[in-house]
Design a protein around this motif. Structure first.
Motif, short mmCIF file in Angstrom:
data_model
loop_
_atom_site.label_atom_id
_atom_site.label_comp_id
_atom_site.label_asym_id
_atom_site.label_seq_id
_atom_site.Cartn_x
_atom_site.Cartn_y
_atom_site.Cartn_z
N ASP A 513 1.07 -2.27 -4.00
CA ASP A 513 0.36 -3.51 -3.65
C ASP A 513 0.15 -3.62 -2.14
O ASP A 513 -0.96 -3.96 -1.69
CB ASP A 513 1.16 -4.72 -4.15
N GLN A 514 1.23 -3.33 -1.42
CA GLN A 514 1.11 -3.41 0.05
C GLN A 514 0.16 -2.33 0.57
O GLN A 514 -0.62 -2.59 1.49
CB GLN A 514 2.51 -3.19 0.66
N LYS A 517 -3.64 -3.33 0.36
CA LYS A 517 -4.09 -4.24 1.43
C LYS A 517 -4.40 -3.46 2.71
O LYS A 517 -5.45 -3.66 3.34
CB LYS A 517 -2.99 -5.28 1.71
N GLN A 520 -7.70 -1.48 2.46
CA GLN A 520 -8.93 -2.29 2.60
C GLN A 520 -9.26 -2.54 4.06
O GLN A 520 -10.42 -2.42 4.49
CB GLN A 520 -8.75 -3.63 1.87
N GLU A 521 -8.25 -2.87 4.83
CA GLU A 521 -8.48 -3.11 6.27
C GLU A 521 -9.00 -1.83 6.95
O GLU A 521 -9.95 -1.89 7.74
CB GLU A 521 -7.15 -3.54 6.93
#
Length: 2029
Positions: A513-514, A517, A520-521
């Motif tokens: 999950d981490q 993120k 995406q950045e």
């Protein structure tokens, strides 16, 4: 060509003569007319009329005629002036006439010379034609010979091929037999191994029993015994393994042998040599292995037994002793078996070698016989030709005489020939049928044997193959079981790993999950950077396009300018060509005008002939014309006025012409000034060009020197090769010596065999003689037996011949095969040498081509620079020329205007102008012709010189080449033909080099296209490289930016979460165990990351490989460019286009370099950014260290920074590599541009050269124009010199024609020579190859021929010597016989005395004979019957024997020589023996005489009765002696005359009698027996003769009459009777016996003559005395006995024995006679007394006989002289006849032989075809069987492959599973890492908060220490996990490698690759089946060398390289020892 040239010259001379004749006739007419005018004087007024009439007819007459027409018109009253003018003209014409006459005479002389030359040439032609015809005939003969030779060669080749097939089949059989032998050996070894195993099992059982017995006694030693049993089991296992290894080796050997079977065709000889060696090696290996195994076993057993000696002594000693005995026995048995095998093999080899030798010898003998027959055929043909030519001459003279005789002889000859042919045909047909039957039977037997062998072999092979497959299946199953166990262990491990994986997945889910993120950045940032980068790239591309467009425009402008320049140059060239064409047209016109003029001259001559006729008519009309003259004078006055006016006009025109001329001269002066200036410039240019030429010449000299050096190097190479060739020759000579030794051995054996054959033949002859003897005894039976024996002998001979043929075929096949193998080996060696030589040559050629190309490029650059300079100068000159041309055009316009005005002025002026123009044009044309001809002459001379130089250089070159070729031929002809091909290739390269230089101009257009394509390709490639660079840089930048951003974000997170971490640390101290587990997972994930990183590096390496491939493509393009540059060195248009392309490329390169520099700057900026980031990182780290006292963070950050640095370094390295590649590409581009510039410079130089040549041509044109203008001025002056010029022109034309002809001849000859040389070289090369092969064949044939010829010559010499000796011997015999005849006459005289004494006894015995006559008549009838029978039998036998004799003459001739020698030896021995026997008999007789003398002394009473009888006897003897004296001379005269007549007839019968001698011997033996019986009966009858003495008196009278004719014969027989009756005449008898024995040795010819005489006398007796047949028959029987005795002396000297026997019988009979009647003893005593008285009377008679002998000697001398003369004449005639008959017989024999040979060849060919068919069928069957075996084998291999593929699939599945597991673990680890990062951030935040809250430093220190310890523990765990992962990977790699190896081994074992060696541990270099293994090993070794995880790496190395166990243990111990001293982090293992 010579004939054509001479014909051409003759035609030209004829034409010139005709023209000159016409010219002379014209001049003569003119002279005659002028003379008439002079005569007439004032009467010239009449003449002008005929001339105007003639004017239209003679328009083309020369200027003189016109002048003569005009001038008389002008005359007014000044006739004196006209006369002077006319006289001058006459003189001129007379001079001309004289010249013409001289020329005519010279021409006539030349014609005469030419005709003589023509006749000589025709004679030479005829001779040459005759020679040509002869040559053609010779060629035809040679062709026929060559065709026959070719046919023979083809037949030989076919025979050799058939022999090869046979040999291959035999070798296959032998190989099959060897295979079977080896398989039997293997089976024996296996049986022995089984025995060993059984014995081992028995030993085990014994040991177990002994152990059980010792178990009770030694319970304590059980543990030790168990250990020993285990060790023994291990030993047994090792033994089993070793046995299996041995079996494997055996199987592999079997497979290798199967492969060798396929290679048998090429390596039969090697196999025969090596098979024994291989067997010996195998046996040695086997023995060594057995010995080593036994030694190892004994050692191990001894070690074990020493431990338990005290416990197990008794049992073990027994077992050991038994075991040792058994092993020793087995070893002995094996050694014995091996020795037996070796002995058998040796014996077989020896037998085969002996057979081979015997067959070779026989084959050579047959070859020699065949060659002898061929040579005899050729000789006979040649002799027959010569004789036919001689006879043709003689026949014409002697045809009339010998026609009748020839017809008779021809008929007889035909009859004989037909009979001979029928007999021979019958014999040959019988032989052929028998041979066919034998051949068919043998073939059937062979087929049956072959099929049986095939079936047995196939069965054996199938059984072996099935056993092999079963073994393979068992092994594969065992291996599969092992792998299944391994897989089960792996599956258990996998299950454990899966459990750990499930735990890790749970933790990963949180981390994912981490990670999403963060991703995406990062993606958003990447998109922004990508867009920015694309904009930059687009801007760069636009700039590049703009720059390219500009460069294209500039290049197009330049191209257009160059195109305009080229067009201008083309225009100038066209103008120049047009001028040249105009000049040529003018020349042609002038030639046409000359022809027209000649034609008009011809017309004028014809007109002259008409004028002569008219002149006659005009003389008649003169009277009429004189009246008209008065009228004409009035008209003339008017005309004079008109002429005056015309003259005034003429003067005006002349003035105008002068002004025009002045203007023209001014213009000419200006032109001359310009010309001088131009010439000066041209001289400067020529000097400059000459200097350049000198430079180029020096450079050429340098290149020539370099070439010479190169040739020296090549010569050195050749010398090296020659040395190698010499070494090879030495080897060959050694081999040839060995062959010669073998050959000599074979020859000796052959000779022995021939001796044996001769002995056998002698035995056969003896058998035939015995058969003949039996034939006489039993006629009917023996005839049948003879037929049977003849048939049997013929069958045996056929069988023997068939066997010999078979053996010879086999032998020749083997020999040919062996020779072919040697030849193949030699060829392979030669090919290898030639390949090496070719490579070296090609390398040398390439090096020198490169150097030459470089030099050529440099020269071209210099030339291009010079051309550019010259082009500028030419451009300036062109401008000046254009200006001068404009001025010229203006001047021409003015001239035309003036001419138009002149034309307008007057018609008269026009005529004058036309005449002047014609003459000026004619002169111009002549001058132009002169100049052209001179120029052409000069050019031709230059060309001649140039061509001569080229010829000389070419000839020198050709001579050098020929010398080299000859040397090469001498050196290499024995070994290599291919070296010559290399020389030809060198020559072809030179020629191709020259052609390329010529073809460069043609290929300019192609070069343009190629250069355009190149430019396009370069653009495309540059774009591609830029795109690749940009893409890669973007990727790298993106990756680096992403990583930097991630690190920055992480650092920020870390800063935030330090405070949180502090709080979390306090809470999560209890969770340390969980974190440790997580750390392990992290380590695993790190390993996965490392693996992914390695994959990335692999990808990068692949990209680098792609770049390398691009590089190679670029290099290929560069190479193509270089080739194109070489081709386009001399092209103008391409150079201009290239320059434009170069400018474009330069711009593109500069742009590319700018782009690259920009990229480098960007990279540098990014590097600086990276460095700044790294600085920031270091600062942050310091801050963290200051702010946070966490050791864990520091460690983590340090590890991350290290990784980052490593990655950065790698990226920098990649960037540097890329930059280096870009730089290398740019350098290559620069080098290409430089090369292009070089080419352009060269091109410009070539342009300059061309322009300079163009300028030279223009200058020459201007010179010619100037000369034309000058010669237009001098036209008036050269009018008088026209005739001389014409003659010069004719001569020059002739010279030109000659020169042209010579040039053409020389060129054609040169071309022909070159073509011929090339063709001859090629043909010679092919011929040399063929001749070498023929030489090798024919040297062997020649050697054998020489040997046979030597033998034959020796035999002939010996025969000739023997014949000469015989002739001398015969002459000596003749002389001796003459002497003996004299001696015989003396003996006759003695015997006559004895006859007188015997007559008294005969009178007493006549009464007894009358009684005996009645009995004798009956016996006579019987004798007649016997004689008739004998005659009939002899006639029948003679008919048969004649036929046989004719056949056996050839054999007997040879046998007679040997038999004569034997007979001489036997005769000597016999004579010695007979002499000894006779001596003994004489001694016995002397003893008997002594006894008789003693008896005679005793009784004196008997003397009274004896005395009256002796008195009567003496009286009768006296009466008889008186009569013969007168009659003997008459008889001799009659006999001499009769003998002289009969000699000529009877000598013909000599030859037949010689043949009949042998046959008559047997018949005479019977006659002797019968004669002996008759003698015994006569002796009985002599007892009764005492009563019948009255009848004897009558008979005595008749005998006296007969003695006149038969005195010689009677004397001889009386000698015999005297031997019977007179014991007192012993001394006479001894002398007679000695004389007879000597005479019999040397009396061959005389005996025959005597036989003939005796037969004649017999016939005379029958006619004269029919009543007295009794005595005649007795005499004839005695004569026949003499014949038999003489013939026996010719044969085996048996008659001596017969004489001795007859003497003995007679002595016995005479000894018996006195015993039978008692009165005979008394009579004997009386006779002895009487003999004493008779001897006294004999002395008286002796004196009278001496006188008679003298008379006889005189007569004999005369008779001998006549006989000698007759003999000589007869011998000459007979020799001539015999020669003719022999020649005819030889011809017939040769023809029959040829026919038979042809038939034999055809039959052989048929049989060979049948054999080929059978062989093909057998081969097809074998191939089908092999194909079936291969198919079955392939099916089995396919099945195995399928199984292997299934296992591979299983392995791949397992690998995939592992990969999936690893991927899953990677994901889990990444998730965990993310979780840990978040936790770290939280902890950091907490930590910061804690720091703010707590100020106390003590707690910080404790926490930091704890964290450091935890970190250390985790790092150790991570390293452990890494090591484990690496071990797992290595295991996977090992398993994969094993699988691959297993596949290979399985394939190898099934297909049958040979086994490399018996070792389990390969020492081979070819260990690695694939390059991946090698790369893997390299990596492992690198890591080991670097000191990373040494122990694991050591394990990997030992497993991969398959170290033995001892070495692996040592290595591992060493590594353990090393690890003890190293840090614990280096590795747990």
């Amino acid at each position: 060509m010579d004939q054509q040239a001479k014909k051409h010259l003759q035609e030209e001379f004829d034409a010139s003569l005709e023209e000159k004749d016409q010219h002379i006739s014209v001049l003569q007419t003119q002279v005659s007319l002028l003379k008439q005018r002079l005569r007439n004087g004032p009467m010239n007024i009449d003449l002008p009329k005929p001339f105007p009439q003639m004017e239209p007819q003679a328009e083309g007459v020369s200027k003189e005629n016109t002048d003569s027409d005009i001038e008389p018109v002008v005359v007014d009253g000044a006739s004196a002036k006209t006369l002077e003018v006319l006289q001058q003209r006459v003189k001129r014409q007379e001079n001309l006439l004289q010249r013409c006459k001289e020329t005519i005479q010279s021409h006539k002389e030349q014609c005469a010379l030419l005709t003589s030359e023509k006749e000589a040439l025709q004679e030479q032609l005829d001779e040459r034609l005759q020679e040509l015809e002869k040559m053609k005939e010779l060629h035809m003969a040679e062709k026929t010979k060559l065709i026959t030779q070719l046919r023979d060669a083809k037949n030989l080749i076919e025979q050799l091929e058939q022999d090869k097939g046979m040999v291959i089949a035999e070798t296959k059989r032998q190989m099959h037999e060897t295979l079977e032998m080896k398989e039997e050996e293997i089976a024996q070894l296996r049986s022995r191994i089984k025995q060993m195993t059984t014995q081992g099992e028995e030993l085990r059982e014994q040991k177990e029993k002994s152990e059980r017995a010792a178990f009770e006694e030694l319970e304590k030693a059980l543990s030790t015994a168990q250990k020993t049993e285990e060790s023994r089991r291990k030993m047994k296992a090792e033994m089993d393994e070793q046995i299996k290894a041995i079996e494997k080796t055996r199987e592999e050997e079997r497979s290798s042998l199967q492969q060798e079977l396929s290679r048998v065709k090429q390596e039969v000889v090697d196999v025969t040599k090596k098979s024994s060696e291989q067997i010996a090696k195998l046996q040695k290996l086997h023995e060594e292995e057995l010995a080593s195994k036994e030694q190892e076993l004994t050692k191990k057993f001894q070690t074990q037994e020493r431990q338990f000696q005290e416990q197990m002594k008794i049992a073990l000693e027994k077992s050991q002793s038994e075991y040792m005995k058994i092993t020793q026995e087995k070893e002995q048995q094996e050694s014995l078996a091996l020795e037996e095998l070796e002995l058998q093999k040796k014996a077989i080899l020896m037998e085969s070698e002996n057979k081979l030798r015997n067959l070779q010898q026989e084959a050579e003998t047959y070859r020699t016989r065949i060659l002898e027959l061929e040579s005899s055929l050729e000789k006979s043909l040649q002799e027959s030709k010569n004789q036919s030519e001689d006879l043709a001459v003689h026949l014409e003279a002697e045809k009339n005489k010998h026609n009748k005789e020839i017809t008779i002889m021809v008929e007889k000859h035909k009859a004989e020939l037909e009979s001979l042919q029928h007999q021979q045909d019958a014999l040959w047909t019988e032989k052929l049928q028998v041979l066919k039957q034998q051949h068919q039977t043998e073939m059937e037997k062979l087929r049956e044997k072959h099929e049986q062998e095939k079936e047995t072999l196939l069965k054996d092979k199938e059984s072996l193959f099935q056993a092999h497959i079963e073994e393979m299946n068992e092994k594969t199953l065992e291996k599969l079981d092992v792998k299944q166990t391994e897989l089960e262990s792996l599956s258990s491990e996998l299950s454990e790993v899966l459990k750990t994986r499930e735990k890790l997945e749970e933790e990963l889910s949180v981390l994912k999950d981490q990670a999403d993120k963060v991703k995406q950045e990062l993606e958003a940032k990447l998109d922004e950077q990508k867009s920015h980068h694309q904009q930059q790239v687009e801007s760069i591309i636009k700039e590049q396009e703009i720059s390219i467009q500009r460069t294209e425009k500039a290049l197009k402008d330049e191209i257009n300018q160059l195109g305009l320049l080229l067009k201008e140059k083309d225009k100038h060239l066209k103008e120049h060509q047009a001028r040249v064409e105009n000049l040529e047209a003018d020349v042609k016109r002038s030639e046409e005008e000359l022809r027209q003029a000649s034609a008009k001259l011809a017309l004028f001559q014809s007109q002259q002939s008409t004028t002569h006729e008219q002149a006659r008519a005009s003389e008649e009309h003169l009277a009429q014309l004189q009246q008209k003259l008065l009228d004409l004078e009035t008209e003339r006055i008017l005309l004079t006025k008109q002429v005056a006016e015309v003259e005034t006009q003429k003067k005006d025109v002349c003035a105008e012409l002068d002004t025009h001329k002045i203007q023209v001269q001014d213009l000419r002066q200006q032109l001359e000034n310009q010309k001088s200036e131009m010439e000066e410039k041209l001289q400067a240019l020529t000097q400059h060009y000459e200097s350049q030429l000198r430079d180029t010449n020096t450079e050429q000299a340098q290149t020539k020197q370099s070439l010479i050096e190169k040739e020296n190097v090549i010569l050195q190479m050749r010398e090296g090769q020659s040395k190698e060739i010499e070494t090879l020759k030495q080897k060959l000579s050694a081999k040839e010596d060995s062959f010669s030794v073998l050959h000599e051995e074979y020859e000796t054996k052959l000779k022995n065999q021939e001796k044996k054959m001769e002995k056998i033949k002698q035995k056969a002859k003896e058998m035939q003689e015995t058969l003949k003897k039996k034939l006489v005894d039993q006629e009917a039976k023996l005839k049948k037996e003879l037929e049977n024996t003849v048939l049997e002998l013929s069958e045996k001979e056929k069988q023997f011949n068939a066997k010999i043929v078979e053996m010879a075929q086999a032998n020749s096949a083997r020999i040919s095969d062996a020779v072919s193998r040697l030849e193949t080996n030699q060829k392979e060696q030669i090919e290898s040498l030639t390949e090496v030589h070719r490579r070296e040559l090609s390398d040398v050629v390439l090096v020198w081509e490169k150097k030459l190309n470089q030099q050529a490029e440099e020269l071209q650059e210099k030339h291009e620079l010079q051309l550019q300079e010259k082009e500028q100068e030419v451009a300036e000159l062109k401008q000046k020329i254009l200006q001068s041309g404009c001025e010229k055009e203006e001047m021409n316009k003015e001239l035309t205007w003036l001419k138009e005005e002149g034309i307008k002025q007057d018609t008269v002026l026009r005529e004058l102008w036309e005449q002047i123009q014609e003459k000026s044009a004619h002169m111009n044309s002549l001058s132009q012709n002169e100049t052209k001809l001179k120029a052409q002459l000069e050019k031709l001379e230059v060309d001649l010189n140039h061509s001569l130089k080229e010829n000389s250089s070419l000839q020198e070159h050709i001579i050098e080449l020929e010398m080299l070729a000859e040397k090469d031929k001498l050196k290499v002809s024995e070994l290599t033909d291919k070296l010559k091909t290399t020389d030809e290739e060198v020559q072809s390269l030179k020629s191709s080099h020259e052609r390329n230089e010529k073809n460069l101009e043609d290929k300019s257009l192609e070069f343009r296209k190629l250069s355009e394509e190149l430019a396009v390709q370069l653009d495309i490639y540059s774009k591609k490289t830029e795109a690749l660079l940009q893409a890669k840089t973007n990727e790298l930048i993106n990756i680096s930016s992403c990583k930097i951003n991630a690190i920055l974000s992480r650092i920020s997170h870390c800063q935030h979460h330090t405070t949180k971490v502090k709080e979390a640390l306090v809470i999560k101290t209890c969770k340390a165990s969980e974190l440790e587990a997580q750390l392990r997972q992290l380590r695993e994930e790190q390993n996965t990351l490392n693996s992914s990183f390695q994959q990335a590096t692999h990808q990068l390496e692949e990209k680098e490989n792609q770049i390398k491939s691009m590089k190679t493509d670029i290099e290929g393009l560069v190479m193509e460019k270089e080739a194109l540059q070489k081709e386009g060195g001399n092209q103008q248009q391409a150079a201009s286009e290239k320059e434009s392309c170069i400018t474009q490329l330069k711009k593109e390169l500069s742009e590319n370099i700018n782009a690259v520099t920009l990229m480098k700057e960007e990279l540098k900026e990014k590097k600086s950014e990276i460095s700044s980031l790294s600085k920031q990182l270091t600062d942050l780290n310091t801050q963290l260290q200051n702010s946070i006292s966490l050791t864990e963070k520091e460690a983590a950050i340090s590890s991350l920074s290290k990784r980052y640095d490593e990655q950065q370094c790698e990226l920098l390295g990649q960037v540097q590599d890329l930059s280096l590649k870009v730089e290398t590409l740019s350098k290559e581009k620069i080098s290409a541009l430089e090369q292009v510039e070089h080419l352009s410079n060269k091109f410009s130089e070539w342009k300059k050269k061309a322009q300079s040549k163009f300028v030279q041509y223009q200058s020459t044109i201007k010179d010619l124009q100037m000369q034309l203008e000058l010669k237009a001025k001098e036209a008036n002056e050269k009018d008088e010199q026209i005739h001389g010029l014409k003659e010069d022109l004719d001569q020059q034309n002739e010279r030109l024609v000659c020169l042209k002809g010579e040039m053409e001849d020389k060129k054609s000859k040169l071309e022909k020579k070159e073509c011929n040389l090339e063709t001859e070289l090629k043909t010679q090369m092919t011929r040399i190859v063929e001749l070498e092969e023929h030489l090798t064949q024919k040297t062997t044939e020649i050697e054998s021929l020489n040997e046979t010829l030597n033998n034959y010559n020796q035999q002939k010499d010996t025969e000739q010597k023997e014949m000469l000796q015989k002739l001398q011997h015969i002459q000596e015999l003749g002389e001796e016989k003459d002497n003996r005849i004299k001696e015989a006459e003396e003996k006759v005289s003695r015997l006559e005395k004895q006859v007188s004494s015997m007559k008294s006894e005969l009178e007493a015995k006549k009464k007894e004979l009358e009684h005996a006559n009645s009995g004798m008549k009956g016996k006579e009838e019987e004798l007649k019957a016997l004689e008739d029978r004998l005659e009939l039998e002899s006639a029948a036998k003679l008919a048969e024997l004649k036929k046989k004799a004719e056949q056996k003459i050839a054999a007997i001739k040879k046998q007679l020589l040997s038999q004569m020698e034997e007979k001489e030896q036997q005769y000597k021995k016999d004579t010695e023996g007979h002499l000894g026997e006779l001596n003994t008999k004489l001694q016995e007789k002397e003893r008997e005489i002594q006894v008789l003398e003693e008896k005679l002394k005793g009784p004196p009473q008997s003397e009274a009765s004896v005395i009256p009888r002796s008195a009567e006897h003496v009286a009768s003897c006296a009466e008889q002696n008186v009569d013969p004296k007168g009659c003997v001379q008459k008889a001799y005269d009659d006999k001499i005359s009769a003998l002289q007549r009969s000699l000529m007839e009877k000598e013909k019968l000599l030859q037949r009698l010689e043949q009949e001698k042998e046959e008559m011997v047997s018949s005479h033996s019977e006659m002797q027996c019968r004669y002996q019986e008759l003698l015994i009966k006569i002796e009985h009858a002599e007892a009764k003769q005492h009563e019948d003495q009255v009848t004897i008196n009558h008979l005595q009278e008749e005998l006296e009459e007969k003695s006149k004719k038969y005195s010689l014969i009677a004397s001889q027989h009386v000698e015999e009777e005297g031997g019977k009756n007179n014991i007192g005449a012993k001394q006479n008898l001894e002398n007679v016996v000695d004389d007879v024995q000597k005479a019999l040795q040397e009396k061959e010819l005389a005996c025959q003559i005597l036989e003939q005489k005796i037969k004649e006398l017999d016939s005379c007796l029958v006619r004269e005395r029919e009543g007295h047949r009794v005595e005649m028959e007795e005499l004839t029987s005695k004569f026949e006995k003499l014949q038999a005795l003489q013939q026996q002396m010719d044969g085996k000297n048996k008659p001596t024995e017969a004489l001795e026997e007859s003497g003995e019988e007679k002595s016995k009979s005479h000894a018996l006679q006195p015993r039978l009647p008692g009165n005979m003893e008394a009579e004997h005593n009386d006779l002895e007394f009487k003999l004493a008285g008779a001897e006294q009377e004999k002395q008286k008679l002796g004196k009278e006989i001496v006188k008679l002998q003298k008379d006889l000697r005189m007569l004999r001398k005369e008779h001998q002289q006549e006989l000698d003369i007759m003999k000589k004449e007869y011998e000459q005639e007979m020799e001539e006849k015999i020669k003719q008959e022999q020649e005819d017989l030889e011809l017939k024999h040769n023809s029959t032989l040829k026919q038979l040979m042809r038939e034999f060849h055809t039959q052989l060919a048929q049989k060979e075809q049948e054999l080929e068919m059978t062989i093909k069928e057998t081969i097809d069957k074998a191939q089908e069987v092999e194909a079936e075996l291969l198919e079955s084998h392939q099916e089995e291999t396919n099945q195995l492959y399928k199984k292997i593929a299934e296992k591979e699939d299983d392995l791949q599945r397992t690998a995939k599973r592992y990969e999936e597991i690893l991927d899953a673990r990677e994901e889990e680890m990444t998730a965990k890492v993310m979780d840990l990062q978040t936790q770290l951030e939280e902890l950091q935040n907490k930590y910061q908060e804690r720091l703010q809250q707590e100020d106390s430093p003590g707690n910080d220190k404790i926490t930091i220490m704890e964290l450091q310890t935890q970190l250390a523990q985790k790092t150790t765990l991570i390293s452990d996990s890494k090591l484990k992962e690496q071990e797992f990977r290595e295991q996977i790699h090992n398993l994969e490698d094993r699988l691959k190896k297993y596949e290979k081994n399985a394939y190898a074992t099934t297909v049958g690759t040979p086994y490399k060696g018996g070792n389990l541990y390969h020492t081979d270099v070819s260990l690695f089946g694939e390059p991946t293994e090698f790369e893997y090993l390299r990596k492992v070794l690198f890591e080991y060398m670097m000191g990373r995880e040494t122990k694991t790496m050591a394990k990997v190395i030992t497993t991969v390289l398959k170290f033995p166990d001892d070495q692996t243990q040592k290595i591992l111990e060493r590594e353990d020892a090393r690890l003890m001293y190293t840090s614990p982090r280096s590795g747990i293992f």
